[in-house]
Design a protein around this motif. Structure first.
Motif, PDB file in Angstrom:
ATOM      1  N   ASP A 269       4.627  11.030  -0.676  1.00 35.75           N
ATOM      2  CA  ASP A 269       4.050   9.879   0.012  1.00 35.75           C
ATOM      3  C   ASP A 269       4.151  10.043   1.529  1.00 35.75           C
ATOM      4  N   GLU A 271       4.419   7.308   4.482  1.00 36.52           N
ATOM      5  CA  GLU A 271       4.556   5.890   4.803  1.00 36.52           C
ATOM      6  C   GLU A 271       3.962   5.628   6.185  1.00 36.52           C
ATOM      7  N   SER A 273       2.705   2.869   9.263  1.00 36.18           N
ATOM      8  CA  SER A 273       2.867   1.541   9.864  1.00 36.18           C
ATOM      9  C   SER A 273       2.236   1.539  11.242  1.00 36.18           C
ATOM     10  N   LYS A 322       3.918  -4.324   8.751  1.00 37.49           N
ATOM     11  CA  LYS A 322       3.897  -3.774   7.407  1.00 37.49           C
ATOM     12  C   LYS A 322       2.595  -4.152   6.694  1.00 37.49           C
ATOM     13  N   ASN A 323       2.141  -3.259   5.828  1.00 40.56           N
ATOM     14  CA  ASN A 323       0.981  -3.480   4.961  1.00 40.56           C
ATOM     15  C   ASN A 323      -0.327  -3.665   5.720  1.00 40.56           C
ATOM     16  N   ASP A 327      -0.244   3.141   2.656  1.00 39.04           N
ATOM     17  CA  ASP A 327       0.443   4.428   2.604  1.00 39.04           C
ATOM     18  C   ASP A 327      -0.419   5.453   1.866  1.00 39.04           C
ATOM     19  N   LYS A 329      -0.796   8.502  -0.813  1.00 39.07           N
ATOM     20  CA  LYS A 329      -0.212   9.078  -2.012  1.00 39.07           C
ATOM     21  C   LYS A 329      -0.785  10.487  -2.188  1.00 39.07           C
TER      22      LYS A 329
END
Length: 333
Positions: A269, A271, A273, A322-323, A327, A329
């Motif tokens: 992954d 991540e 932001s 956040k969100n 992210d 994959k």
């Protein structure tokens, strides 16, 4: 502040909207004159009181003409001889060819833009605008836009990300002039991209934590540790680029994270932001921005946001949104 704080903000605490266009564009009176007193002349009289004869009276009410009026000078009696002038000699040869006219000097003001794909789904742009020296312009591409400027020769050379395989780039100047260039970016399908764009000095940044990396690790990719396109072209990881002429409140800016999802042989992954550093330029103000996310050459996912920044006593802190972007994959190839 002596330490840096990161404050996580859930998606619901800032205003966000899908598909909305980028919000970017006190005399004092004189005394009356006395009447003239008449002049009284008195004359001595004889005992007989007889009037004296008056002679040689000259009138002063009209000028006295001269005794003889001036006469014009007489012309000489002998005629003036005129010198004979020989006729000018003329060239009687026939002119068969007229001299050619010198062409008027011209100055080309045509604006041209050329686009050429390079590694890592990037595009090299060459702008030539000889009438637009040291002029600001806006570059548009598939929803992304940022402010740049020409040099003293009216030219500029840029390397920018592609957001679509059939890439169209447009340059527009304040006077309405501009140019368009297109190119085919065949490697676009191998790359995922995230764009965050804003106006002025917002303090926004993209942060990517690749394969479980923490802040400050080698896998932490952001403007302070951006890597370069060679890492992506070789399938080693992503990189960050920043675009736009910074330092101006009205400039449009963009930051782009590129990850070679189609070239990686390692699953895991990434991540992602978007963070906003609280600075003296943005504290206690609303920050407007937009994100664009594209995976494997697909359709872009666009989100607009308005973020209320904390007061200036929080200068140096970071707000972690956040969100706001998804992210990544990464599956094994």
């Amino acid at each position: 502040m002596s330490r840096t704080r990161r404050i996580a903000i859930a998606g619901g605490t800032f205003m966000s909207a899908l598909g909305v266009g980028f919000i970017m564009q006190s005399m004092a009176g004189s005394p009356e004159p006395a009447a003239a007193s008449p002049v009284v002349e008195s004359a001595a009289h004889t005992a007989e009181d007889a009037p004296l004869p008056v002679t040689n009276v000259v009138s002063t009410s009209a000028p006295i003409p001269p005794e003889v009026a001036p006469q014009p000078e007489l012309l000489p009696s002998a005629p003036v001889a005129r010198a004979e002038i020989a006729p000018a000699a003329f060239d009687e040869r026939r002119i068969t060819e007229l001299p050619g006219e010198e062409p008027a000097p011209t100055f080309s003001c045509e604006i041209s833009l050329e686009a050429k794909p390079v590694a890592a789904a990037l595009v090299e742009l060459t702008l030539d605008a000889p009438c637009m020296a040291n002029e600001r312009f806006t570059l548009h591409h598939h929803g992304m836009m940022f402010t740049e400027a020409t040099n003293q020769d009216g030219a500029q050379h840029l390397v920018v990300p592609a957001l679509t395989r059939s890439a169209v780039y447009m340059v527009s100047f304040a006077n309405g002039e501009g140019a368009v260039a297109t190119t085919e970016v065949t490697s676009m399908d191998y790359y995922d991209r995230v764009v965050v764009q804003w106006k002025g000095q917002s303090g926004l940044q993209i942060h990517a934590l690749e394969y479980g990396a923490g802040y400050g690790d080698e896998g932490h990719v952001w403007a302070g540790a951006p890597r370069d396109m060679a890492a992506a072209a070789q399938g080693k990881g992503g990189f960050v680029t920043r675009h736009g002429r910074g330092g101006m409140d009205t400039a449009l800016m963009a930051e782009v994270y590129t990850f070679p999802a189609g070239l990686m042989d390692r699953e895991g992954d990434v991540e992602l932001s978007v963070e906003a550093e609280v600075t003296q330029n943005n504290c206690d103000r609303d920050v407007e921005a937009q994100t664009i996310q594209i995976s494997a050459g697909g359709k872009p996912l666009v989100q607009d946001l308005v973020l209320a920044m904390p007061g200036c006593d929080a200068t140096g802190d970071f707000l972690v949104l956040k969100n706001l972007v998804n992210d990544l994959k990464i599956a094994r190839k």
